[in-house]
Structure formats: structure tokens, C-alpha cells
Design an enzyme around this catalytic site. Structure first.
Site, short mmCIF file in Angstrom:
data_model
loop_
_atom_site.label_atom_id
_atom_site.label_comp_id
_atom_site.label_asym_id
_atom_site.label_seq_id
_atom_site.Cartn_x
_atom_site.Cartn_y
_atom_site.Cartn_z
N LEU A 136 36.42 35.05 46.04
CA LEU A 136 37.71 35.12 45.34
C LEU A 136 37.52 35.30 43.83
O LEU A 136 38.42 35.00 43.04
CB LEU A 136 38.56 33.88 45.64
CG LEU A 136 38.99 33.75 47.11
CD1 LEU A 136 39.80 32.46 47.32
CD2 LEU A 136 39.85 34.96 47.54
N SER A 193 35.31 33.86 41.70
CA SER A 193 35.05 32.69 40.86
C SER A 193 34.02 32.98 39.77
O SER A 193 34.18 32.54 38.63
CB SER A 193 34.57 31.52 41.73
OG SER A 193 33.41 31.89 42.45
N ASP A 198 34.66 43.35 40.20
CA ASP A 198 35.18 41.99 40.04
C ASP A 198 35.56 41.67 38.60
O ASP A 198 36.69 41.30 38.31
CB ASP A 198 34.13 40.96 40.48
CG ASP A 198 34.09 40.80 41.99
OD1 ASP A 198 34.53 41.73 42.68
OD2 ASP A 198 33.61 39.76 42.46
O1 PMV Z 1 31.08 39.15 46.40
P1 PMV Z 1 32.38 39.46 47.05
O2 PMV Z 1 32.70 38.56 48.16
O3 PMV Z 1 33.51 39.58 46.08
O4 PMV Z 1 32.29 40.90 47.77
C1 PMV Z 1 31.49 41.92 47.37
C2 PMV Z 1 32.06 43.22 47.79
C3 PMV Z 1 31.07 44.18 48.43
O5 PMV Z 1 31.75 45.41 48.56
C4 PMV Z 1 30.67 43.67 49.79
C5 PMV Z 1 29.81 44.36 47.58
C6 PMV Z 1 30.00 45.14 46.29
O6 PMV Z 1 29.04 45.16 45.48
O7 PMV Z 1 31.05 45.76 46.05
#
Ligand code: PMV
Length: 316
Positions: free
Chosen positions: A106, A108, A152
Site C-alpha cells: 500500500l 508504505s 510508487d
Molecule cells: O511492491 P508492491 O506491492 O507495491 O508491488 C510492486 C508492483 C510490481 O508490478 C509487482 C513490481 C514493480 O516493480 O512494478
């Protein structure tokens, strides 16, 4: 001595479409969630110190330069952030108020990086520009994830909803939402880290690339269709897209038993669609829930999962 008390905040994130396929160059869509993380930096008598009471049973106290098994990555990430802010030896104490569970997908770690850097920027009297913030956050994220795609921390820094595709220029584009998406997010422990899940899928892909490339193409098509459905607020179509994406993720071997249970419970209790979000093998799921999300939350909690109703994609 600086007497400034400085704060920074950042939301968590969910991947709406395209996790895993994004590693193979297909588009993904991620959005900020309302739950997040706050950082408060204040002057202290001694060197940099970090407290994250809600991530440790009795509170984490991190002192740079001391080995603290189990929490070293957080300590190293803290050091990377201090370095980026030019505050390596500053006398300060940072307290993190974390509404996000650590390590379930999520956002973090990205929210930790962004909120922390924002508080440090203010503490030193020179807030980071957006470009510098993203660059510094990448250094901090590398401590946790090795080679983060950037999805992210960018969505966590900018808020709203973004389409991301590796190798595209620009890689990130905002996705306009007709309205913030009403969702239920549920989570549990993971059976492995992101690196493990991604690595095992890489082995399956490399053994039979033609089969997996077709699967990733199909996931990419869903993400493209979702951009349009999000723009129109077409919940019926988005629900179907969630369900299809989850089926493909299951076919790719990244859905764990807990993901399947959470997805089934959400659908049984009125979700228009549900899928795992993030790397899988446990971790989090997201369910589209415009009506009575509280019923879905209760059913998931009754089954022993953590769950919350929230809205995603609101521009911060
Ligand atoms: O780390 P998470 O749970 O946010 O997920 C990573 C997302 C993936 O597509 C699996 C890996 C990536 O590097 O994008």
C-alpha cells in the site's frame, strides 16, 4: 539551535491495473489513497533519531551507526533521506505517524520517503522542489526495493491517479477521474517480498515467454480500457476490468490463498469487482464498492483480515 518543528505528509497508494505486466513494459495505473503517513521533525539534543511507534510493538528507536537487526532497512532509508537533505549529522528527532501497514503493497515505503523528505526540507528551511523530491525519494526507495520502477513514489508525491509505462516518454501521465473511486482495501501478511514474487514470475516467463507475453498483453489492454472507464466514471465496466485483471494475475501465479479469499468475500458482499493490488502472495486487495462498503469491510474483518473503505485518486 533550530527550534523549528517541521511536518511532512504523504498518502499511500494502490495499483489499480497492470502490476507485474508493468515490469514487462505494459502500462499500469496507480492512485493515491486517503490513508497515509505523517512525519514531524524537531530539534533534539543529540544526533538524528527516528521513532515509528505504530510499526514497532513498543516503538522503533533508530540510532544511526548502530546495528539494529530487523530494522536496518528503515535505518538505512532514514540515513539516505538525511543525506539527500544535507542533514546527515543534524541534531534532530523525527517521529513518523504511520496510518499505513508496512510491507503489504500500500505504498508504505514510498510514503515514508516522501513524508520524511518533506519534513526534512522544511526543517532545513528549504523545501524540496518536486523534481528534487522525486530524485531523493528514489534513493530512499532503493534501500527498500533495489530497483523501484518509480511508480510508487511518483504517485505518492503527486497524488491523484497516474498511468505509467516503462520506456515511454513521458513515463507518467495523470489520469483524469470522473470522481474519486469508492473502494474497499483489505490486507494481510505477505508470503514473500515483492522481489520474490517478481523473481518467480520472471522464471516462469523466461521458460515459456510466448505464453506469458500474451498474458501481459491482455493485462496491458485492460489498463488502456481502464483509463477510459475511469474518465467516464463507468463503474460497471471498471468492476469487470478489476475481475478480469485479477483472473490474469491468478493465471500468472501471483495470487495467494489469502488474496483469493479476500476477493471472494468482497464480491459476495456486493463489490462490483475485486482484484489483488501490488505484488501479491498475500498483501492487499482492492474492491470497487460504491454501495454499502461497510458491509464488505465487516465481512472481511469477520474473516480475520484488515479492511477499510476509502476513496482513491483524489488530487491532493
Ligand atoms: O511492491 P508492491 O506491492 O507495491 O508491488 C510492486 C508492483 C510490481 O508490478 C509487482 C513490481 C514493480 O516493480 O512494478
Amino acid at each position: 539551535m533550530n527550534t523549528r518543528v517541521s511536518t511532512g505528509a504523504a498518502p499511500g497508494k494502490v495499483i489499480l491495473f497492470g502490476e507485474h505486466a508493468v515490469v514487462y513494459g505494459r502500462p499500469a495505473i496507480a492512485a493515491a489513497i486517503e490513508r497515509g503517513l505523517g512525519a514531524t521533525a524537531e530539534p533534539a539534543r543529540d544526533g538524528p533519531r527516528l521513532d515509528i511507534p505504530r510499526w514497532g510493538r513498543s516503538g522503533l528507536h533508530i540510532r544511526l551507526g548502530e546495528r539494529q537487526p530487523g530494522i536496518e532497512s528503515v535505518a538505512r532509508a532514514f540515513a539516505a533521506a538525511l543525506e539527500a537533505a544535507g542533514l546527515r549529522d543534524a541534531r534532530l528527532r523525527v517521529t513518523i505517524d504511520a496510518e499505513l501497514p508496512p510491507g503489504v503493497g500500500l505504498g508504505s515505503s514510498a510514503a515514508f520517503a516522501i513524508a520524511l523528505l518533506r519534513s526534512l526540507g522544511e526543517f532545513r528551511g528549504a523545501p524540496f522542489s518536486t523534481g528534487d523530491l522525486l530524485e531523493a525519494a528514489e534513493h530512499v526507495e532503493r534501500v527498500f526495493h533495489g530497483t523501484p520502477s518509480g511508480l510508487d513514489h511518483t504517485v505518492v508525491a503527486l497524488g491523484g491517479c497516474l498511468r505509467f509505462q516503462r520506456g515511454r516518454e513521458p513515463a507518467f501521465m495523470p489520469v483524469a477521474l470522473a470522481e474519486p473511486l469508492p473502494v474497499v482495501v483489505a490486507w494481510t501478511q505477505r508470503e514473500g517480498g515483492t522481489r520474490d514474487v517478481v523473481g518467480r514470475l520472471r522464471e516462469r516467463h523466461d521458460a515459456q515467454p510466448d505464453l506469458y507475453e500474451r498474458l501481459f498483453d491482455a493485462m496491458g489492454d485492460l489498463a488502456e480500457a481502464a483509463v477510459e472507464a475511469l474518465g467516464h466514471g463507468d463503474f460497471a465496466r471498471l468492476g469487470a476490468l478489476f475481475d478480469l485483471n485479477h483472473g490474469y494475475l491468478n493465471a500468472a501465479g501471483v495470487s495467494g490463498l489469502a488474496n483469493e479469499r479476500m476477493v471472494a468475500i468482497a464480491r459476495q458482499h456486493g463489490a462490483l469487482g475485486a482484484k489483488l493490488t501490488g505484488a501479491g502472495w498475500g498483501g492487499a486487495v482492492i474492491a470497487l464498492a460504491p454501495d454499502h462498503p461497510e458491509r464488505i469491510v465487516s465481512a472481511l474483518q469477520d474473516a480475520g483480515f484488515s479492511a477499510t473503505a476509502t476513496r482513491v485518486g483524489a488530487t491532493s
